[in-house]
Write a protein that holds these residues in place. Structure first.
Motif, PDB file in Angstrom:
ATOM      1  N   LEU A 328       0.836  -1.207   0.000  1.00 23.53           N
ATOM      2  CA  LEU A 328       0.000   0.000   0.000  1.00 23.53           C
ATOM      3  C   LEU A 328       0.869   1.254   0.000  1.00 23.53           C
ATOM      4  O   LEU A 328       0.553   2.232  -0.683  1.00 23.53           O
ATOM      5  CB  LEU A 328      -0.947  -0.028   1.200  1.00 23.53           C
ATOM      6  CG  LEU A 328      -2.081  -1.047   1.033  1.00 23.53           C
ATOM      7  CD1 LEU A 328      -2.729  -1.364   2.357  1.00 23.53           C
ATOM      8  CD2 LEU A 328      -3.123  -0.536   0.055  1.00 23.53           C
ATOM      9  N   CYS A 329       1.974   1.213   0.749  1.00 21.89           N
ATOM     10  CA  CYS A 329       2.917   2.343   0.698  1.00 21.89           C
ATOM     11  C   CYS A 329       3.409   2.535  -0.729  1.00 21.89           C
ATOM     12  O   CYS A 329       3.514   3.663  -1.220  1.00 21.89           O
ATOM     13  CB  CYS A 329       4.117   2.099   1.596  1.00 21.89           C
ATOM     14  SG  CYS A 329       3.736   2.166   3.335  1.00 21.89           S
ATOM     15  N   ASN A 330       3.710   1.423  -1.387  1.00 21.89           N
ATOM     16  CA  ASN A 330       4.229   1.531  -2.755  1.00 21.89           C
ATOM     17  C   ASN A 330       3.185   2.091  -3.701  1.00 21.89           C
ATOM     18  O   ASN A 330       3.521   2.797  -4.660  1.00 21.89           O
ATOM     19  CB  ASN A 330       4.707   0.168  -3.237  1.00 21.89           C
ATOM     20  CG  ASN A 330       5.959  -0.265  -2.512  1.00 21.89           C
ATOM     21  OD1 ASN A 330       6.692   0.587  -2.012  1.00 21.89           O
ATOM     22  ND2 ASN A 330       6.199  -1.549  -2.431  1.00 21.89           N
ATOM     23  N   LYS A 331       1.933   1.792  -3.413  1.00 23.45           N
ATOM     24  CA  LYS A 331       0.886   2.382  -4.253  1.00 23.45           C
ATOM     25  C   LYS A 331       0.832   3.896  -4.052  1.00 23.45           C
ATOM     26  O   LYS A 331       0.632   4.644  -5.010  1.00 23.45           O
ATOM     27  CB  LYS A 331      -0.478   1.776  -3.910  1.00 23.45           C
ATOM     28  CG  LYS A 331      -0.683   0.412  -4.530  1.00 23.45           C
ATOM     29  CD  LYS A 331      -2.097  -0.051  -4.259  1.00 23.45           C
ATOM     30  CE  LYS A 331      -2.373  -1.389  -4.905  1.00 23.45           C
ATOM     31  NZ  LYS A 331      -3.694  -1.897  -4.538  1.00 23.45           N
ATOM     32  N   VAL A 332       0.998   4.324  -2.810  1.00 21.99           N
ATOM     33  CA  VAL A 332       1.019   5.772  -2.565  1.00 21.99           C
ATOM     34  C   VAL A 332       2.200   6.394  -3.314  1.00 21.99           C
ATOM     35  O   VAL A 332       2.087   7.475  -3.897  1.00 21.99           O
ATOM     36  CB  VAL A 332       1.098   6.075  -1.056  1.00 21.99           C
ATOM     37  CG1 VAL A 332       1.233   7.568  -0.821  1.00 21.99           C
ATOM     38  CG2 VAL A 332      -0.133   5.558  -0.346  1.00 21.99           C
ATOM     39  N   ILE A 333       3.327   5.693  -3.318  1.00 15.93           N
ATOM     40  CA  ILE A 333       4.505   6.208  -4.036  1.00 15.93           C
ATOM     41  C   ILE A 333       4.187   6.346  -5.520  1.00 15.93           C
ATOM     42  O   ILE A 333       4.493   7.368  -6.147  1.00 15.93           O
ATOM     43  CB  ILE A 333       5.717   5.278  -3.798  1.00 15.93           C
ATOM     44  CG1 ILE A 333       6.197   5.438  -2.359  1.00 15.93           C
ATOM     45  CG2 ILE A 333       6.836   5.579  -4.792  1.00 15.93           C
ATOM     46  CD1 ILE A 333       7.324   4.527  -1.983  1.00 15.93           C
TER      47      ILE A 333
ATOM     48  N   TYR B  90     -13.277   3.581  -6.787  1.00 16.24           N
ATOM     49  CA  TYR B  90     -12.778   2.268  -7.230  1.00 16.24           C
ATOM     50  C   TYR B  90     -11.295   2.130  -6.909  1.00 16.24           C
ATOM     51  O   TYR B  90     -10.854   1.113  -6.380  1.00 16.24           O
ATOM     52  CB  TYR B  90     -12.976   2.118  -8.737  1.00 16.24           C
ATOM     53  CG  TYR B  90     -14.311   1.533  -9.142  1.00 16.24           C
ATOM     54  CD1 TYR B  90     -14.662   0.240  -8.765  1.00 16.24           C
ATOM     55  CD2 TYR B  90     -15.200   2.258  -9.915  1.00 16.24           C
ATOM     56  CE1 TYR B  90     -15.879  -0.298  -9.147  1.00 16.24           C
ATOM     57  CE2 TYR B  90     -16.419   1.730 -10.301  1.00 16.24           C
ATOM     58  CZ  TYR B  90     -16.753   0.446  -9.919  1.00 16.24           C
ATOM     59  OH  TYR B  90     -17.944  -0.087 -10.290  1.00 16.24           O
ATOM     60  N   CYS B  91     -10.520   3.149  -7.269  1.00 18.79           N
ATOM     61  CA  CYS B  91      -9.064   3.047  -7.106  1.00 18.79           C
ATOM     62  C   CYS B  91      -8.681   2.913  -5.645  1.00 18.79           C
ATOM     63  O   CYS B  91      -7.700   2.257  -5.313  1.00 18.79           O
ATOM     64  CB  CYS B  91      -8.380   4.276  -7.683  1.00 18.79           C
ATOM     65  SG  CYS B  91      -8.468   4.313  -9.448  1.00 18.79           S
ATOM     66  N   SER B 202     -10.899   2.618 -14.134  1.00 22.51           N
ATOM     67  CA  SER B 202     -10.817   3.845 -13.342  1.00 22.51           C
ATOM     68  C   SER B 202      -9.412   4.422 -13.345  1.00 22.51           C
ATOM     69  O   SER B 202      -9.236   5.635 -13.443  1.00 22.51           O
ATOM     70  CB  SER B 202     -11.223   3.569 -11.901  1.00 22.51           C
ATOM     71  OG  SER B 202     -12.526   3.117 -11.848  1.00 22.51           O
ATOM     72  N   ILE B 203      -8.428   3.535 -13.216  1.00 20.17           N
ATOM     73  CA  ILE B 203      -7.042   4.014 -13.200  1.00 20.17           C
ATOM     74  C   ILE B 203      -6.732   4.716 -14.511  1.00 20.17           C
ATOM     75  O   ILE B 203      -6.196   5.832 -14.530  1.00 20.17           O
ATOM     76  CB  ILE B 203      -6.070   2.847 -12.958  1.00 20.17           C
ATOM     77  CG1 ILE B 203      -6.269   2.301 -11.546  1.00 20.17           C
ATOM     78  CG2 ILE B 203      -4.639   3.291 -13.157  1.00 20.17           C
ATOM     79  CD1 ILE B 203      -5.518   1.029 -11.270  1.00 20.17           C
ATOM     80  N   ILE B 204      -7.119   4.074 -15.624  1.00 24.67           N
ATOM     81  CA  ILE B 204      -6.840   4.679 -16.930  1.00 24.67           C
ATOM     82  C   ILE B 204      -7.574   6.008 -17.049  1.00 24.67           C
ATOM     83  O   ILE B 204      -7.022   7.010 -17.502  1.00 24.67           O
ATOM     84  CB  ILE B 204      -7.272   3.718 -18.060  1.00 24.67           C
ATOM     85  CG1 ILE B 204      -6.461   2.438 -17.977  1.00 24.67           C
ATOM     86  CG2 ILE B 204      -7.097   4.368 -19.430  1.00 24.67           C
ATOM     87  CD1 ILE B 204      -6.983   1.331 -18.837  1.00 24.67           C
ATOM     88  N   PHE B 205      -8.834   6.014 -16.609  1.00 29.84           N
ATOM     89  CA  PHE B 205      -9.613   7.249 -16.714  1.00 29.84           C
ATOM     90  C   PHE B 205      -8.949   8.376 -15.938  1.00 29.84           C
ATOM     91  O   PHE B 205      -8.758   9.478 -16.451  1.00 29.84           O
ATOM     92  CB  PHE B 205     -11.039   7.043 -16.202  1.00 29.84           C
ATOM     93  CG  PHE B 205     -11.831   8.310 -16.140  1.00 29.84           C
ATOM     94  CD1 PHE B 205     -12.399   8.836 -17.292  1.00 29.84           C
ATOM     95  CD2 PHE B 205     -11.968   9.015 -14.954  1.00 29.84           C
ATOM     96  CE1 PHE B 205     -13.095  10.037 -17.252  1.00 29.84           C
ATOM     97  CE2 PHE B 205     -12.662  10.210 -14.903  1.00 29.84           C
ATOM     98  CZ  PHE B 205     -13.230  10.714 -16.061  1.00 29.84           C
ATOM     99  N   LEU B 206      -8.576   8.092 -14.686  1.00 28.45           N
ATOM    100  CA  LEU B 206      -8.019   9.171 -13.859  1.00 28.45           C
ATOM    101  C   LEU B 206      -6.719   9.701 -14.444  1.00 28.45           C
ATOM    102  O   LEU B 206      -6.457  10.896 -14.438  1.00 28.45           O
ATOM    103  CB  LEU B 206      -7.798   8.681 -12.432  1.00 28.45           C
ATOM    104  CG  LEU B 206      -9.057   8.517 -11.596  1.00 28.45           C
ATOM    105  CD1 LEU B 206      -8.714   8.007 -10.222  1.00 28.45           C
ATOM    106  CD2 LEU B 206      -9.813   9.824 -11.491  1.00 28.45           C
TER     107      LEU B 206
END
Lengths: 532, 422
Positions: A328-333, B90-91, B202-206
């Motif tokens: 999850l930290c890596n996603k924030v990064i 979603y994300c 959603s990721i692509i859209f954002l």
């Protein structure tokens, strides 16, 4: 309420109710990485009891540190000592020993300052903003991240104090009534910085300490000798774990979270004002405040990964600070990397769009420009491309779940993030000053060994404090981790919502309206059963 | 996929799980947003159109096109904002918001309608609004403005804007449709995989939205002053978009909660959370607005300060002062007490204030280009706003009447309703 039950003296025993559903099946454990809030995978494996958590977190505090820790701690202290020596030399000989020149009056020191303030962002973000957003995964990492924040702000504080030259007169920064009616310049963002950073440091320390109180009480109760019992007893401020204690604690904690949240935004926004209120091309740009905040969160999480990957291994906390937390930290990064990427691109776009020649010249200089110097053409474009590579390109690897969950990869990427964010600041401050309006003013900046020495010293201070922290305080918020231990969806940090009673009584059945199943499991049940 | 004995949402018997007792969610099916008010919406759209057209005879063409541009931007931001809200939920794997997600999704259906207005503005209003040689610019002392950079001139030309607009709208429409269709198909199929697919969409859209929306705002709003620049502009527009979307979402939710079954699923707790979001993003809006204004004011560089000067003089300063009041002080102060945040009346008051602030914000961006003193909003403004409001309401009514207003096939809907994510 559950927390109260959990923390009262005799509840180290596993709650019998947990056995009913505490067993996780094969589906629960793999492949649901970042999806923790949906309940498909518990943040901490339910096979660990509350006693396990307490014992594992406290273990490093109750035994003599191993040789490896001593070596690392010694190395950090050595670096710090070296930094102190250089500071002493600078005090004696003056700022002339540094690389700063005219026009580059702000060099490595200010870069270091902003770098460390940025590192200090993740802690309060995790403890305050993620708390308000009910992100329960914060419980695994908030303590260490907050410690990191406080240490980083301390490191940051050194640099402006040194940079003023006569450090012994630094108290002049504070406005106070005096005989000569002299006041600080309230219109200067540098003064706003004094307020912003000191407020941030104060609130971070108080917030951190508030969270530590129940854990200090746990240490006191588990202490092996009288001295420990006494010290942690004082620190625990007579915490009894009563309902009143918890009620007050939770109120204070939530209110500090509200108070600290604007600080996360304000401190780095004010730091960005130091530059953005000026007229220097490349400094004066309106996107700076949110861009600096995003960059700070990016670098802060980078440092969190740098610290936690080794820490969880050496302190044997892999089951508490799990791969899910790190992912999850890596996603924030990854997210914040794209936000700073947007900011970089919008700066280039506007440099072109504005038709402002100085703005355009500055951005060309950053990316591909050269300066004439007695040694021939010199350029800092490499600093720009280091920044782009480390901050924008490399974090894109995190699109791959495999890489997000690979310890070696994330450790290396986090180092790149740290390097990249240092160069981002270097790139903004130094390159803009080197290459301002008048070509006659242009001058190349080269840091000296003294600049690097103090930088190394700040890292020494930071790691000295952090290594010390891992041995004298619980590195994980024990009480908070327990609150999510056997309840992946429930409890968690922001439990005030359980107290407030909303009208949630179950709905009267409406004829002709099919009941909708909630989870996949229930859906299967429903399909097997009567509903279509 | 067997979850067996895992403590699933709502299925647990853990004593501390206070919300476990709400175990069934009922499908409200399609709900009409306007119900008996449909003729009113149609009359609003028609009457608004007439009022707006009358402006050509009564007022001047500039005023009429400006009023349409403001209304266009206002409602485009709502349509896009619904999709942005959905995509963010979603994300972030958010669970609280699933009960209101379908309502936000539906707002995206307005995007293709907005395209029509975009084309109308670019094809017919261009000469009035954006042409640097137009008599209105000359009359307002802006006659001598030239874009010297050939590439920039092409970029901001009518064809440049039109081509970019077609690309942007295509991206927004395709992706928002994909999000909606997958979600609606889930109502029937109940397959959990749809949720995962939508996370990817959603990721692509954002990712694309961040850039396309900023550039579209440059084309439509910033290009009115082609010499002015601010790197914050895209973020500023985004913060207005998100805040006004949250308020609209709250109002739509309140309207749909008149249906009892909907009200059982979307509870005061959801209104409370929406209120918290409104409060948080009113702060964000104020932060972004303050940062942009303060940095330009402080540095006082002629090439950018002129924008703020003409918007804080000659009476415009009163409009300017209303912006933080309506978009920050009111939502922040009023929603501060926790008891107010789930109160429907308070929500209506705050949301209307914020939406008024959002309209004034766009008005404050667009009108001062040609008018040194504020033009009191009159019939063209009312006409354009009512016309688009009627269309917006009508589109949403059709959307909400065509499928369930709850994402009944979403595997996590029940978590959202029962509150077991807490």
């Amino acid at each position: 309420m559950s927390l109260i039950e959990q923390e009262s003296r005799n509840t180290e025993v596993l709650d019998p109710g947990i056995h009913d559903h505490g067993v996780h099946d094969d589906d629960g454990h793999h492949g649901h990485g970042g999806m923790t809030p949906d309940g498909s995978e518990p943040l901490v494996d339910p096979k660990y009891s509350m006693r396990d958590i307490t014992d594992d977190v406290l273990a490093p505090m109750f035994k003599f540190p191993p040789l490896g820790w001593h070596l690392a701690f010694g190395a950090a202290q050595l670096c710090f000592a070296l930094g102190l020596v250089i500071v002493a030399i600078q005090m004696y000989r003056g700022l002339g020993i540094l690389g700063i020149n005219n026009p580059v009056g702000w060099g490595v020191y200010i870069t270091d300052f902003v770098f460390w303030v940025g590192i200090g962002h993740a802690g309060t973000l995790i403890s305050a903003i993620l708390f308000l957003f009910r992100q329960k995964w914060r419980t695994g990492i908030n303590r260490a991240a907050e410690a990191m924040t406080i240490f980083a702000v301390q490191c940051a504080g050194i640099f402006p104090l040194l940079h003023v030259g006569r450090t012994w007169k630094a108290y002049w920064l504070i406005p106070y009534p005096n005989d000569r009616l002299l006041w600080v310049n309230f219109r200067s963002p540098l003064l706003w910085d004094v307020f912003a950073v000191t407020t941030y440091a104060t609130v971070s320390v108080i917030f951190w300490y508030t969270g530590l109180i129940p854990d200090f009480a746990t240490v006191r109760d588990k202490a092996k000798n009288k001295i420990q019992k006494g010290v942690y007893g004082v620190l625990a401020m007579n915490w009894r774990g009563s309902i009143r204690d918890w009620a007050h604690y939770e109120r204070v904690y939530a209110q500090f979270a509200w108070l600290a949240t604007p600080l996360v935004l304000s401190v780095h926004s004010v730091v960005s004002f130091d530059f953005a209120v000026s007229m220097i091309p490349g400094w004066h740009t309106t996107i700076f405040p949110p861009y600096f905040v995003a960059g700070a969160i990016f670098s802060g999480f980078g440092m969190v990964i740098t610290l936690l990957v080794p820490m969880r291994k050496f302190l044997r906390l892999e089951h508490i600070i799990t791969m899910n937390h790190l992912e999850l930290c890596n996603k924030v990064i990854l997210l914040t990397s794209m936000i700073v990427g947007y900011a970089y691109l919008s700066e280039f776009f506007v440099a072109w769009y504005s038709e402002a020649p100085y703005e355009k010249a500055q951005f060309i200089y950053r990316a591909i420009g050269m300066l004439d110097s007695p040694q021939g053409g010199v350029a800092h474009a490499w600093a720009f491309w280091t920044m782009m590579t480390c901050n924008v390109f490399i974090p894109q690897l995190y699109w791959s779940k495999r890489l997000r969950r690979n310890l070696k990869v994330m450790f290396i990427i986090s180092i790149f993030v740290n390097i990249g964010m240092w160069f981002e600041r270097f790139n903004i401050f130094v390159l803009s000053l080197e290459h301002d309006f008048l070509p006659a003013n242009w001058s190349y900046y080269q840091p000296t060994l003294f600049d690097w020495g103090v930088t190394l010293g700040s890292f020494g201070l930071f790691f000295t404090l952090f290594f010390g922290f891992t041995r004298v305080m619980p590195t994980v918020a024990i009480a908070e981790i327990k609150s999510i231990l056997h309840r992946p969806n429930a409890g968690g940090a922001n439990r005030r919502f359980e107290v407030v009673s909303w009208p949630t009584e179950s709905a009267p059945v409406h004829p002709g309206q099919a009941a909708v199943a909630g989870t996949a499991a229930e859906k299967e049940d429903a399909e097997d059963g009567k509903t279509s | 996929m067997k979850r067996g004995s895992l403590p699933g949402p709502g299925a647990t018997n853990h004593p501390t799980m206070a919300h476990g007792h709400l175990t069934t969610v009922h499908d409200p099916g399609p709900v009409s947003l306007l119900a008996g008010l449909k003729p009113v919406a149609l009359a609003m759209a028609g009457g608004g159109l007439l009022l707006w057209l009358a402006g050509f005879a009564v007022n001047d063409a500039l005023r009429v096109w400006q009023s349409l541009l403001v209304a266009y931007a206002f409602f485009l931001m709502l349509g896009l904002g619904g999709v942005v809200f959905t995509a963010i939920q979603y994300c972030a794997s958010a669970r609280w918001s699933i009960a209101v997600r379908r309502i936000a999704e539906g707002m995206g259906a307005y995007i293709p309608v907005s395209f029509v207005f975009f084309v109308i503005i670019v094809l017919f209003g261009w000469g009035t609004l954006y042409d640097l040689e137009s008599p209105w610019r000359a009359a307002n002392g802006k006659g001598g403005v030239h874009i010297y950079d050939g590439l920039k001139a092409a970029y901001l030309s009518r064809w440049g804007v039109l081509i970019k607009g077609v690309v942007f709208y295509a991206i927004w429409h395709v992706l928002s449709q994909k999000l909606r269709q997958t979600s609606i198909a889930q109502d029937r199929t109940k397959e959990a995989a749809g949720h995962k697919r939508n996370v990817k969409t959603s990721i692509i859209f954002l990712l694309l939205f961040g850039y396309t929306f900023s550039l579209h705002c440059v084309d439509m709003l910033k290009a009115l002053e082609p010499k002015w620049f601010s790197t914050m502009f895209g973020v500023y527009c985004f913060s207005g978009l998100f805040l006004s979307t949250l308020c609209t979402l709250s109002l739509l939710t309140i309207a749909l909660r008149r249906n009892r079954v909907v009200a059982e699923a979307i509870q005061p707790r959801h209104m409370y959370d929406l209120g918290t979001w409104i409060m948080a993003f009113s702060c964000f809006m104020c932060y972004i607005g303050f940062s942009q204004y303060m940095l330009i004011w402080y540095a006082n560089l002629p090439e950018e300060a002129f924008y703020m000067i003409e918007r804080t003089e000659g009476g415009w300063e009163y409009v300017f002062a209303l912006l933080p009041l309506l978009k920050w002080v009111i939502p922040f102060a009023v929603l501060m007490p926790q008891g107010f945040r789930a109160n429907v009346r308070v929500h209506v008051f705050v949301c209307v204030a914020v939406l008024l602030g959002q309209w004034l914000d766009l008005y404050w961006m667009v009108y001062p280009v040609f008018s040194p003193a504020p033009v009191l909003p009159g019939l063209p403004e009312l006409g354009a706003f009512l016309a688009l409001l009627g269309v917006f309401g009508f589109v949403l009514d059709r959307v909400y009447s065509s499928h369930s207003v709850l994402p009944v096939g979403d595997p996590y809907l029940k978590m959202s309703v029962s509150g077991s994510y807490l």
